[in-house]
Design a protein around this motif. Sequence first.
Motif, PDB file in Angstrom:
ATOM      1  N   ARG A  30       0.837  -1.212   0.000  1.00  0.00           N
ATOM      2  CA  ARG A  30       0.000   0.000   0.000  1.00  0.00           C
ATOM      3  C   ARG A  30       0.866   1.254   0.000  1.00  0.00           C
ATOM      4  NH1 ARG A  30      -2.642  -3.253  -1.727  1.00  0.00           N
ATOM      5  NH2 ARG A  30      -4.488  -4.200  -0.865  1.00  0.00           N
ATOM      6  N   GLY A  31       1.982   1.232   0.704  1.00  0.00           N
ATOM      7  CA  GLY A  31       2.901   2.363   0.695  1.00  0.00           C
ATOM      8  C   GLY A  31       3.499   2.584  -0.684  1.00  0.00           C
ATOM      9  N   ILE A  32       3.920   1.511  -1.321  1.00  0.00           N
ATOM     10  CA  ILE A  32       4.501   1.606  -2.670  1.00  0.00           C
ATOM     11  C   ILE A  32       3.451   2.083  -3.668  1.00  0.00           C
ATOM     12  CG2 ILE A  32       5.416   0.211  -4.575  1.00  0.00           C
ATOM     13  CD1 ILE A  32       7.004  -1.350  -2.402  1.00  0.00           C
ATOM     14  N   GLN A  33       2.221   1.603  -3.535  1.00  0.00           N
ATOM     15  CA  GLN A  33       1.164   2.028  -4.452  1.00  0.00           C
ATOM     16  C   GLN A  33       0.831   3.510  -4.253  1.00  0.00           C
ATOM     17  OE1 GLN A  33      -1.696  -0.998  -3.374  1.00  0.00           O
ATOM     18  NE2 GLN A  33      -1.289  -2.157  -5.254  1.00  0.00           N
ATOM     19  N   ALA A  34       0.833   3.981  -3.003  1.00  0.00           N
ATOM     20  CA  ALA A  34       0.586   5.406  -2.741  1.00  0.00           C
ATOM     21  C   ALA A  34       1.702   6.249  -3.350  1.00  0.00           C
ATOM     22  CB  ALA A  34       0.473   5.657  -1.242  1.00  0.00           C
ATOM     23  N   ARG A  35       2.939   5.796  -3.194  1.00  0.00           N
ATOM     24  CA  ARG A  35       4.074   6.503  -3.779  1.00  0.00           C
ATOM     25  C   ARG A  35       3.947   6.546  -5.302  1.00  0.00           C
ATOM     26  NH1 ARG A  35       9.703   3.640  -3.597  1.00  0.00           N
ATOM     27  NH2 ARG A  35       8.644   2.492  -5.220  1.00  0.00           N
ATOM     28  N   GLU A  36       3.525   5.442  -5.903  1.00  0.00           N
ATOM     29  CA  GLU A  36       3.354   5.376  -7.353  1.00  0.00           C
ATOM     30  C   GLU A  36       2.300   6.365  -7.836  1.00  0.00           C
ATOM     31  OE1 GLU A  36       2.061   1.784  -9.404  1.00  0.00           O
ATOM     32  OE2 GLU A  36       4.151   1.200  -9.561  1.00  0.00           O
ATOM     33  N   SER A 124      11.474  17.484   8.415  1.00  0.00           N
ATOM     34  CA  SER A 124      12.102  18.006   7.197  1.00  0.00           C
ATOM     35  C   SER A 124      12.510  16.890   6.228  1.00  0.00           C
ATOM     36  CB  SER A 124      13.323  18.848   7.559  1.00  0.00           C
ATOM     37  OG  SER A 124      14.257  18.077   8.280  1.00  0.00           O
ATOM     38  N   LEU A 125      12.516  15.655   6.684  1.00  0.00           N
ATOM     39  CA  LEU A 125      12.848  14.523   5.819  1.00  0.00           C
ATOM     40  C   LEU A 125      11.738  14.228   4.812  1.00  0.00           C
ATOM     41  CD1 LEU A 125      14.736  12.055   5.214  1.00  0.00           C
ATOM     42  CD2 LEU A 125      13.393  10.807   6.904  1.00  0.00           C
ATOM     43  N   PHE A 126      10.510  14.622   5.157  1.00  0.00           N
ATOM     44  CA  PHE A 126       9.344  14.242   4.356  1.00  0.00           C
ATOM     45  C   PHE A 126       8.801  15.412   3.551  1.00  0.00           C
ATOM     46  CE2 PHE A 126       9.403  11.500   8.116  1.00  0.00           C
ATOM     47  CZ  PHE A 126       9.480  10.269   7.506  1.00  0.00           C
ATOM     48  N   ARG A 127       8.266  15.115   2.366  1.00  0.00           N
ATOM     49  CA  ARG A 127       7.630  16.131   1.528  1.00  0.00           C
ATOM     50  C   ARG A 127       6.143  16.237   1.845  1.00  0.00           C
ATOM     51  NH1 ARG A 127       7.602  14.633  -4.650  1.00  0.00           N
ATOM     52  NH2 ARG A 127       9.772  14.419  -4.151  1.00  0.00           N
ATOM     53  N   GLY A 128       5.553  15.173   2.316  1.00  0.00           N
ATOM     54  CA  GLY A 128       4.137  15.185   2.608  1.00  0.00           C
ATOM     55  C   GLY A 128       3.657  13.779   2.923  1.00  0.00           C
ATOM     56  N   TYR A 129       2.341  13.649   3.039  1.00  0.00           N
ATOM     57  CA  TYR A 129       1.780  12.323   3.321  1.00  0.00           C
ATOM     58  C   TYR A 129       0.513  12.126   2.513  1.00  0.00           C
ATOM     59  CZ  TYR A 129      -2.000  13.992   6.411  1.00  0.00           C
ATOM     60  OH  TYR A 129      -3.130  14.584   6.907  1.00  0.00           O
ATOM     61  N   ARG A 130       0.177  10.877   2.346  1.00  0.00           N
ATOM     62  CA  ARG A 130      -1.042  10.496   1.648  1.00  0.00           C
ATOM     63  C   ARG A 130      -1.791   9.513   2.535  1.00  0.00           C
ATOM     64  NH1 ARG A 130      -2.530   9.630  -4.453  1.00  0.00           N
ATOM     65  NH2 ARG A 130      -2.094  11.835  -4.303  1.00  0.00           N
ATOM     66  N   GLU A 131      -3.083   9.723   2.640  1.00  0.00           N
ATOM     67  CA  GLU A 131      -3.919   8.829   3.441  1.00  0.00           C
ATOM     68  C   GLU A 131      -4.675   7.891   2.521  1.00  0.00           C
ATOM     69  OE1 GLU A 131      -7.215   9.004   7.025  1.00  0.00           O
ATOM     70  OE2 GLU A 131      -6.402  10.871   6.222  1.00  0.00           O
ATOM     71  N   THR A 132      -4.603   6.604   2.821  1.00  0.00           N
ATOM     72  CA  THR A 132      -5.394   5.612   2.114  1.00  0.00           C
ATOM     73  C   THR A 132      -6.456   5.116   3.089  1.00  0.00           C
ATOM     74  OG1 THR A 132      -4.069   3.689   2.749  1.00  0.00           O
ATOM     75  CG2 THR A 132      -3.328   4.928   0.816  1.00  0.00           C
ATOM     76  N   PRO A 143      13.944  13.573  -4.785  1.00  0.00           N
ATOM     77  CA  PRO A 143      13.227  13.728  -6.057  1.00  0.00           C
ATOM     78  C   PRO A 143      12.531  12.463  -6.547  1.00  0.00           C
ATOM     79  CG  PRO A 143      15.408  14.713  -6.193  1.00  0.00           C
ATOM     80  CD  PRO A 143      15.345  13.985  -4.881  1.00  0.00           C
ATOM     81  N   GLY A 144      13.097  11.304  -6.302  1.00  0.00           N
ATOM     82  CA  GLY A 144      12.485  10.059  -6.759  1.00  0.00           C
ATOM     83  C   GLY A 144      11.519   9.457  -5.762  1.00  0.00           C
ATOM     84  N   VAL A 145      11.299  10.107  -4.643  1.00  0.00           N
ATOM     85  CA  VAL A 145      10.461   9.611  -3.550  1.00  0.00           C
ATOM     86  C   VAL A 145      10.819   8.156  -3.259  1.00  0.00           C
ATOM     87  CG1 VAL A 145       8.126   9.567  -2.601  1.00  0.00           C
ATOM     88  CG2 VAL A 145       8.626  11.110  -4.455  1.00  0.00           C
ATOM     89  N   LEU A 146      12.094   7.914  -3.039  1.00  0.00           N
ATOM     90  CA  LEU A 146      12.542   6.545  -2.789  1.00  0.00           C
ATOM     91  C   LEU A 146      12.175   6.071  -1.392  1.00  0.00           C
ATOM     92  CD1 LEU A 146      16.028   6.663  -4.500  1.00  0.00           C
ATOM     93  CD2 LEU A 146      13.912   5.672  -5.365  1.00  0.00           C
ATOM     94  N   GLY A 147      12.149   6.987  -0.448  1.00  0.00           N
ATOM     95  CA  GLY A 147      11.841   6.595   0.928  1.00  0.00           C
ATOM     96  C   GLY A 147      10.397   6.845   1.272  1.00  0.00           C
ATOM     97  N   LEU A 148       9.875   5.999   2.126  1.00  0.00           N
ATOM     98  CA  LEU A 148       8.525   6.205   2.626  1.00  0.00           C
ATOM     99  C   LEU A 148       8.387   5.542   3.981  1.00  0.00           C
ATOM    100  CD1 LEU A 148       6.765   3.315   2.012  1.00  0.00           C
ATOM    101  CD2 LEU A 148       6.958   4.213  -0.259  1.00  0.00           C
ATOM    102  N   ALA A 149       7.415   6.003   4.729  1.00  0.00           N
ATOM    103  CA  ALA A 149       7.082   5.410   6.023  1.00  0.00           C
ATOM    104  C   ALA A 149       5.590   5.101   5.999  1.00  0.00           C
ATOM    105  CB  ALA A 149       7.424   6.366   7.162  1.00  0.00           C
ATOM    106  N   VAL A 150       5.235   3.939   6.480  1.00  0.00           N
ATOM    107  CA  VAL A 150       3.843   3.491   6.445  1.00  0.00           C
ATOM    108  C   VAL A 150       3.348   3.322   7.872  1.00  0.00           C
ATOM    109  CG1 VAL A 150       2.261   1.697   5.665  1.00  0.00           C
ATOM    110  CG2 VAL A 150       4.234   2.286   4.275  1.00  0.00           C
TER     111      VAL A 150
END
Length: 176
Positions: A30-36, A124-132, A143-150
């Motif tokens: 779900r994290g990878i899909q949100a990033r996509e 400051s590490l994060f650009r924003g968040y998305r709620e699913t 730039p590539g949004v390689l990192g994420l936290a779920v």
Amino acid sequence: MDHQGRDIIEESGTDEVELVFRLTRTDVLRGIQARERVRGLTPVRWIFVVVFAGFAAFTALAGASAVVLTGLSLLTAALIWGTPRIQANQVFRGISWQGEYRAAVSDAGITVETEHTVLTQRWSLFRGYRETGDHLVLLSRDPGVLGLAVAPKRVLRSEGDVERLRGILDRHLARV
């Protein structure tokens, strides 16, 4: 003065939300899909799936002489379609051995602790968040949004905790 971000954090309260959980493959997926979706890659991926599946159908009409090409085209379409699942499996294998995660989300940032590590991440590490429907996914600033936290919502004790967590995120990050 060299500060590395420590002296710019203001304690604006003691509001903290704690999460204790074990990540699942689905959480990672779900994290990878949100990033996509944020990166706009989902339509591109589907275009390539349709192109390769269409090419497979076209070569299938050529008869027995194009069986290998048809099979390779179908395999390519399947691999492109399954890329998020393949990535999720790879990530899950890399993190599942760490066991239980204990995360504390506050105005100072996010501190995640496992049996083997302690990691503090400033906002400051994060650009924003998305709620699913079932997760809050924090996306890195790179730039590539390689990192994420779920953060799986299922591990929060009440709807009030979800609202408090959403409030902390809204104070520090934009919804993307």
